[in-house]
Motif scaffolding. Structure first.
Motif, PDB file in Angstrom:
ATOM      1  N   PHE A 249      -5.869  71.752  37.775  1.00 46.84           N
ATOM      2  CA  PHE A 249      -6.946  70.842  38.219  1.00 46.84           C
ATOM      3  C   PHE A 249      -6.720  69.618  37.427  1.00 46.84           C
ATOM      4  O   PHE A 249      -7.605  69.382  36.681  1.00 46.84           O
ATOM      5  CB  PHE A 249      -8.170  71.684  38.043  1.00 46.84           C
ATOM      6  N   ASN A 251      -6.678  65.654  36.074  1.00 49.06           N
ATOM      7  CA  ASN A 251      -7.969  64.698  36.151  1.00 49.06           C
ATOM      8  C   ASN A 251      -7.149  63.429  36.160  1.00 49.06           C
ATOM      9  O   ASN A 251      -6.628  63.023  35.141  1.00 49.06           O
ATOM     10  CB  ASN A 251      -8.552  64.984  34.744  1.00 49.06           C
ATOM     11  N   GLY A 254      -7.572  66.158  40.401  1.00 52.30           N
ATOM     12  CA  GLY A 254      -7.955  67.757  40.748  1.00 52.30           C
ATOM     13  C   GLY A 254      -6.948  68.491  41.483  1.00 52.30           C
ATOM     14  O   GLY A 254      -7.382  69.593  42.027  1.00 52.30           O
ATOM     15  N   TYR A 282      -9.663  72.125  32.588  1.00 47.21           N
ATOM     16  CA  TYR A 282     -10.394  72.509  33.916  1.00 47.21           C
ATOM     17  C   TYR A 282      -9.912  73.860  34.407  1.00 47.21           C
ATOM     18  O   TYR A 282     -10.261  74.003  35.519  1.00 47.21           O
ATOM     19  CB  TYR A 282     -10.175  71.473  34.760  1.00 47.21           C
ATOM     20  N   LEU A 285     -12.384  76.251  36.428  1.00 46.79           N
ATOM     21  CA  LEU A 285     -13.272  75.811  37.319  1.00 46.79           C
ATOM     22  C   LEU A 285     -12.512  75.703  38.567  1.00 46.79           C
ATOM     23  O   LEU A 285     -12.670  74.573  39.113  1.00 46.79           O
ATOM     24  CB  LEU A 285     -13.932  74.617  36.674  1.00 46.79           C
ATOM     25  N   SER A 308      -7.050  73.673  25.035  1.00 52.16           N
ATOM     26  CA  SER A 308      -8.402  73.609  26.010  1.00 52.16           C
ATOM     27  C   SER A 308      -9.445  73.391  24.839  1.00 52.16           C
ATOM     28  O   SER A 308      -9.531  73.290  23.929  1.00 52.16           O
ATOM     29  CB  SER A 308      -8.258  74.913  26.606  1.00 52.16           C
ATOM     30  N   LYS A 312     -15.981  71.649  29.363  1.00 52.65           N
ATOM     31  CA  LYS A 312     -16.628  71.425  31.043  1.00 52.65           C
ATOM     32  C   LYS A 312     -17.134  72.872  31.170  1.00 52.65           C
ATOM     33  O   LYS A 312     -17.652  72.858  32.477  1.00 52.65           O
ATOM     34  CB  LYS A 312     -15.236  71.307  31.619  1.00 52.65           C
ATOM     35  N   THR A 313     -17.290  73.998  30.494  1.00 49.61           N
ATOM     36  CA  THR A 313     -17.523  75.023  30.972  1.00 49.61           C
ATOM     37  C   THR A 313     -18.928  75.554  30.230  1.00 49.61           C
ATOM     38  O   THR A 313     -19.893  76.226  31.192  1.00 49.61           O
ATOM     39  CB  THR A 313     -16.675  76.225  30.756  1.00 49.61           C
ATOM     40  N   CYS A 368     -18.762  77.664  38.844  1.00 47.66           N
ATOM     41  CA  CYS A 368     -17.799  77.152  39.855  1.00 47.66           C
ATOM     42  C   CYS A 368     -18.393  76.902  41.336  1.00 47.66           C
ATOM     43  O   CYS A 368     -18.075  76.095  41.946  1.00 47.66           O
ATOM     44  CB  CYS A 368     -16.674  78.147  39.961  1.00 47.66           C
ATOM     45  N   TYR A 371     -20.406  73.628  40.959  1.00 50.68           N
ATOM     46  CA  TYR A 371     -19.649  72.505  40.949  1.00 50.68           C
ATOM     47  C   TYR A 371     -18.904  72.140  42.337  1.00 50.68           C
ATOM     48  O   TYR A 371     -18.703  71.223  42.911  1.00 50.68           O
ATOM     49  CB  TYR A 371     -18.415  72.622  40.150  1.00 50.68           C
ATOM     50  N   GLY A 398     -12.211  71.522  39.056  1.00 50.33           N
ATOM     51  CA  GLY A 398     -12.878  70.440  38.355  1.00 50.33           C
ATOM     52  C   GLY A 398     -14.203  69.837  39.215  1.00 50.33           C
ATOM     53  O   GLY A 398     -14.670  70.574  39.962  1.00 50.33           O
ATOM     54  N   ASN A 444     -17.755  61.029  38.753  1.00 51.17           N
ATOM     55  CA  ASN A 444     -18.437  62.541  38.171  1.00 51.17           C
ATOM     56  C   ASN A 444     -19.256  62.878  39.386  1.00 51.17           C
ATOM     57  O   ASN A 444     -20.477  62.265  39.537  1.00 51.17           O
ATOM     58  CB  ASN A 444     -18.939  62.086  37.147  1.00 51.17           C
TER      59      ASN A 444
END
Length: 466
Positions: A249, A251, A254, A282, A285, A308, A312-313, A368, A371, A398, A444
């Motif tokens: 995923f 950036n 994705g 990511y 996700l 990591s 993001k989580t 997830c 998102y 993501g 975003n």
């Protein structure tokens, strides 16, 4: 692979509106008969199209074509410079991230999820518990390599992803970006060449700039991911010191490399003895389907430096990341120590408390799903509001979109006007060492959807059309 071939054939039928938006695809058994493949291949093909944002699975009803599926094409693959380039101009990013602190700004520019997407109550409860039970420890330093219980939980989690990692190999850092910087300091010297995807996350370019390295960009397919053929040519043509990729995923596109292509990537790097700094921020996700395996899970030679974080989580404000160095944990510990001495102790202990609970995976599954809905909603609105012939990515995971505008619109030139109008976005030139992607932008999707966001998107669409 066969399921990808079937997915591509079905995507063509969707793009040609043989299966228009809202219509159900034939059942997987029917698809297997029509296309002369196994049922499992048909299932995998449908799941692949779900990851691309073209299908939506409905329980006991089958797969349906998403409403926005036929309204846009994916961004095009760009040609890249065949020579390494120094990185400069990344100080512009600071203006962008500062806008995220402005409550009046519609934040479409930074990849920071709104608090509504995060388990705020769970984090708050964890902090209260560690302050109540370990208050003396909380006011002290937790020197590198970090809190033992947190390193144990991270090692266990990586073991569930088939990574051969023990707690002694895990270093706690202040962020995924710091992990990447430490990894690159271990394997490069100023002036060395590092290989990056194109487009790539601007934070990686900031690290490359800070360390005085040169970036060699590799074209990336918006669906398949990194071009392994172009990478092989680069490795044969240049003295590459390291690669920095986001295999799961990426950036801003994705994309997610398949297991087969991840293994091909690792074999290629092993052949040339080039380390991989793997950014897996990511990886937790996916917008549909299972969590993909990291490249680290196939690493037997210590060539992959795994990076990591929880930003993001669970919560960006925790400022807790981790690094599994390829070969020299002691050197990595020292580099982390001279960077920041230690990582916030209460945050480490609170994160360990959250990871210790079985509900963690349940939290991630809910995130997830949220998102996935946020990305689908943003794709739908962008396809309706932005100029005709706008191309939009179909992220497999993501929560960001990569948007390519038609014509010669320069998004960097439009950014200031957009921010003055109360809406931010990330201009495409930030995602390239050579300033490509001038007519692209990243959005975003993990924003609290309300009337302000609708107005912000409408304002942005007008500015990008004018």
């Amino acid at each position: 692979m066969l399921y990808r071939e079937l997915a591509n054939r079905l995507q063509t039928l969707i793009d040609d509106e043989v299966y228009p938006p809202g219509v159900a695809l034939p059942g997987v058994r029917k698809l297997s008969q029509q296309h002369k493949v196994s049922v499992s291949t048909a299932v995998n093909a449908c799941q692949e199209l779900e990851r691309r944002g073209l299908l939506q699975a409905k329980p006991r009803s089958g797969y349906f074509v998403c409403q926005a599926a036929t309204k846009h094409k994916p961004p095009r693959i760009r040609t890249v410079s065949k020579t390494p380039k120094p990185v400069s101009g990344q100080e512009r990013v600071l203006q962008l991230v500062q806008a995220a602190n402005n409550p009046e700004m519609v934040n479409l520019g930074t990849a920071i999820p709104a608090a509504d997407f995060l388990p705020v109550n769970v984090i708050e409860k964890a902090f209260r518990q560690v302050w109540r039970e370990q208050r003396r420890r909380c006011v002290g330093y937790e020197f590198p390599p970090g809190a033992p219980e947190l390193r144990t939980h991270i090692a266990r989690h990586l073991a569930s992803l088939q990574c051969r990692v023990n707690p002694e190999q895990v270093l706690i850092t202040n962020s995924c970006q710091e992990s990447i910087a430490i990894a690159l300091k271990q394997v490069t010297q100023p002036g060395d060449i590092v290989v990056l995807e194109s487009p790539t996350y601007y934070g990686l370019l900031q690290v490359v700039e800070q360390l005085g390295l040169k970036a060699l960009e590799i074209p990336t397919d918006p669906t398949e991911g990194l071009s392994l053929g172009a990478l092989e040519l680069a490795l044969e043509s240049w003295p590459v010191a390291a690669c920095v990729f986001v295999p799961s995923f990426s950036n801003p596109l994705g994309t997610c490399l398949s297991d087969e292509r991840k293994q091909q990537l690792l074999r290629l790097l092993e052949k040339h003895n080039v380390p991989l700094v793997e950014d897996d921020i990511y990886g937790e996700l996916p917008l549909s389907g299972p969590r993909p395996r990291p490249v680290k899970s196939w690493d037997t030679q210590g060539l992959v430096y795994y990076c990591s974080s929880s930003s993001k989580t669970l919560a960006a404000g925790l400022r807790v990341g981790w690094l599994v160095p390829g070969k020299n944990i002691q050197r990595a510990e020292y580099l982390q120590f001279i960077n920041t001495v230690s990582v916030n102790t209460p945050a480490q202990l609170a994160l360990a408390e959250v990871l210790d609970k079985s509900r963690y995976q349940r939290l991630i599954r809910g995130m997830c799903s949220d998102y996935s809905l946020a990305v689908a909603r943003m794709i739908d609105r962008v396809s309706q509001l932005f100029p005709p012939d706008t191309r939009i990515s179909r992220p497999a995971g993501g929560f960001v979109l990569w948007v390519e505008l038609p014509g010669k619109i320069n998004t960097t030139e439009r950014l200031q006007a957009a921010m003055e109008a109360g809406v931010s976005f990330a201009p495409g030139s930030l995602f390239s060492a050579t300033g490509k992607f001038a007519n692209c932008l990243r959005i975003n999707c993990a924003v609290k959807w309300d009337a302000r966001v609708e107005r912000g998107l409408l304002t942005l669409a007008k500015l990008l059309t004018a």
